[in-house]
Design an enzyme around this catalytic site. Structure first.
Site, short mmCIF file in Angstrom:
data_model
loop_
_atom_site.label_atom_id
_atom_site.label_comp_id
_atom_site.label_asym_id
_atom_site.label_seq_id
_atom_site.Cartn_x
_atom_site.Cartn_y
_atom_site.Cartn_z
CD GLU A 1 -2.44 -1.74 2.60
OE1 GLU A 1 -3.63 -1.55 2.68
OE2 GLU A 1 -1.66 -1.06 3.72
CG ASP B 1 -7.80 -7.00 4.34
OD1 ASP B 1 -8.49 -6.98 5.65
OD2 ASP B 1 -7.17 -6.10 3.65
#
Length: 390
Positions: free
Chosen positions: A158, A174
Site C-alpha cells: 500500500e 487482511d
C-alpha cells in the site's frame, strides 16, 4: 506522520468493497476525464520469488487520485476507472506484465493505492457503481471463498505518493500470502517487509499450530487474518473475552496511564466503562468485543481527532499484543514483552517473528510505538517492490 490508517483514507473513500459497495467516487461515463500522464517516479518490480517466472507474474496498481478511482497502465498513464472497462467476462483487465526477464520499471504517478501482485493467474477487478451511481472497483477479497480471486495466489503493498512524499507499507492486516519487500530511495535508503529465509512456510506452520488459529490457514495459498476468520465462522467470536474481562477488572482497582502526543491520560473502569481524563478532556470506552480488537474498530474506532483516536489505537495495540493488563503504562515499547500470553494474537506474532526487522502490519494499530512495516520519505527518488523468496 502519515500512518497506514490515514494513508489509506483516500483509497478507502473511493474503493468498492468485495460486495461492490463504494463510499464515494466521481461519476464516470461519456464525460469521463481523459487519461493523463501524471508526474511520477520510477517503480522497479523485481521477481525474486524463485517459485514463479516473470511470465507468470502480473501487477495491478489501483487506487484514488483524490477525485476518482484510477488505475495505472503499463506505460505509467493514470486512467480513471470506467464501467466500460469490464470485458465480456464482466471484469476489467488492468494487468501489468513483467518484463521477460530481469527488473521491470515503470513510472508511478501520484496517487493513493495498492500494488497487487498475482502469481500464476489474473486478478478479477470489477468496475461497479456505488450507491450514488459513481464508478469504483471491487477489490479482491482473498478471505472470502466465493470471491472470484480466491483461487489466485496474490497479495499487495500500500502507498500514498503525493507532493509531500512517499508513504508506503507491506500489509498483513487482511491476509498473508506472497512475501513482499519495499525499498525506498530518497533522502535516505529504507527497506521494510523482508522475510527471513524460510519464513513464509514458518508463518503457515506457526499459525496452524496455535490453538484456535488453525482454520485460518488456507492450504499453501494464504493465511487469513483472524478478524476475517471470525466473520467467516473460522475463528471464535469470544476469543479475547477472558483477557478483556481481566483488564476491565484490574483497572477497576488501579490506574492505567496512556501517553499520546496530546499528553498523559489516566484511566479507571467504573460502571463498565474505561474512562480517561487528560489534558484535552475526558474519553470513555465501553468494553470492546473480540471483533473490535481484531479489526481495531467498533468501540476501538480511532477518529482523526487527536484525542480519542490515539487513545483507541494504544488500547487496541495493547490488547492485540496482550500487554494491557501487565503494563499499566502504555504504550509498551519493548517487543520482547509482546504476545507472551497463551491467549494472544498468534497471527500477528507469527508475522513479526518472520520479518528481518521485526516489523509487520499484523493488525491495523500495529503502527503504535513504531512496530509496523511502514516507511516514508519526504524527498523520494525511486521505489522498488520485490517478490522475495518463498
Amino acid at each position: 506522520m502519515i500512518t497506514r490508517r490515514s494513508l489509506l483514507g483516500g483509497l478507502a473513500a473511493g474503493a468498492a468493497t468485495a460486495s461492490g459497495i463504494a463510499l464515494s467516487g466521481r461519476a464516470l461515463g461519456a464525460s469521463a476525464p481523459a487519461a493523463r500522464s501524471a508526474a511520477g517516479m520510477p517503480l522497479h518490480l523485481v521477481n525474486d520469488s524463485g517459485a514463479y517466472a516473470n511470465s507468470s507474474v502480473r501487477i495491478y496498481i489501483v487506487g484514488n487520485d483524490g477525485t476518482q478511482q484510477v488505475h495505472v497502465t503499463p506505460d505509467g498513464t493514470l486512467r480513471p476507472v470506467a464501467l466500460a472497462d469490464n470485458g465480456p467476462d464482466g471484469y476489467t483487465d488492468y494487468a501489468i506484465p513483467l518484463a521477460a526477464s530481469g527488473t521491470t520499471t515503470l513510472q508511478l504517478p501520484q496517487m493513493s493505492g495498492r500494488i497487487y501482485t498475482a502469481l500464476g493467474g489474473k486478478l478479477r477487478f470489477k468496475a461497479v457503481e456505488d450507491g450514488n451511481g459513481k464508478a469504483a472497483l471491487a477489490y479482491p477479497a482473498g478471505w472470502v471463498p466465493s470471491d472470484p480471486n480466491f483461487d489466485v495466489l496474490h497479495d499487495c503493498a500500500e502507498f500514498t505518493y503525493n507532493s509531500g512524499g512517499m508513504y508506503c507499507n507491506t500489509t498483513m492486516v487482511d491476509m498473508f500470502s506472497v512475501p513482499l519487500a519495499i525499498e525506498l530511495t530518497g533522502a535516505k535508503e529504507q527497506t521494510t517487509g523482508t522475510l527471513k529465509d524460510g519464513a513464509r512456510a514458518k508463518v503457515f506452520s506457526d499459525v496452524k499450530a496455535a490453538e484456535g488459529f488453525d482454520r485460518l490457514v488456507i492450504g499453501d495459498k494464504r493465511v487469513i487474518a483472524p478478524g476475517h476468520g471470525l466473520d467467516s465462522g473460522l475463528f471464535a467470536e469470544d476469543y479475547f473475552a477472558p483477557a478483556l474481562d481481566e483488564a476491565w477488572s484490574v483497572y477497576a482497582g488501579r490506574d492505567l496511564t496512556v501517553t499520546t502526543d496530546a499528553g498523559t491520560f489516566t484511566g479507571r473502569v467504573a460502571g463498565g466503562k474505561l474512562s480517561f481524563t487528560g489534558p484535552t478532556g475526558t474519553v470513555s470506552f465501553d468494553k470492546p468485543s473480540t471483533r473490535d480488537v481484531l479489526f481495531c474498530d467498533g468501540t476501538l474506532a480511532a477518529p482523526n481527532d487527536g484525542t480519542r483516536g490515539p487513545l483507541a489505537a494504544v488500547l487496541g495495540a495493547a490488547l492485540n499484543r496482550s500487554t494491557l493488563t501487565s503494563q499499566p503504562r502504555q504504550p509498551g515499547t519493548d517487543p520482547a514483552a509482546f504476545y507472551q500470553q497463551r491467549l494472544t494474537h498468534h497471527y500477528a506474532k507469527a508475522m513479526h517473528a518472520a520479518t528481518r526487522d521485526g516489523k509487520a502490519y499484523g493488525f491495523a494499530f500495529d503502527d503504535v510505538a513504531g512496530f509496523a512495516s511502514y516507511i516514508e520519505d519526504g524527498a523520494p527518488k525511486e521505489i522498488t517492490l520485490t517478490l522475495t523468496p518463498f
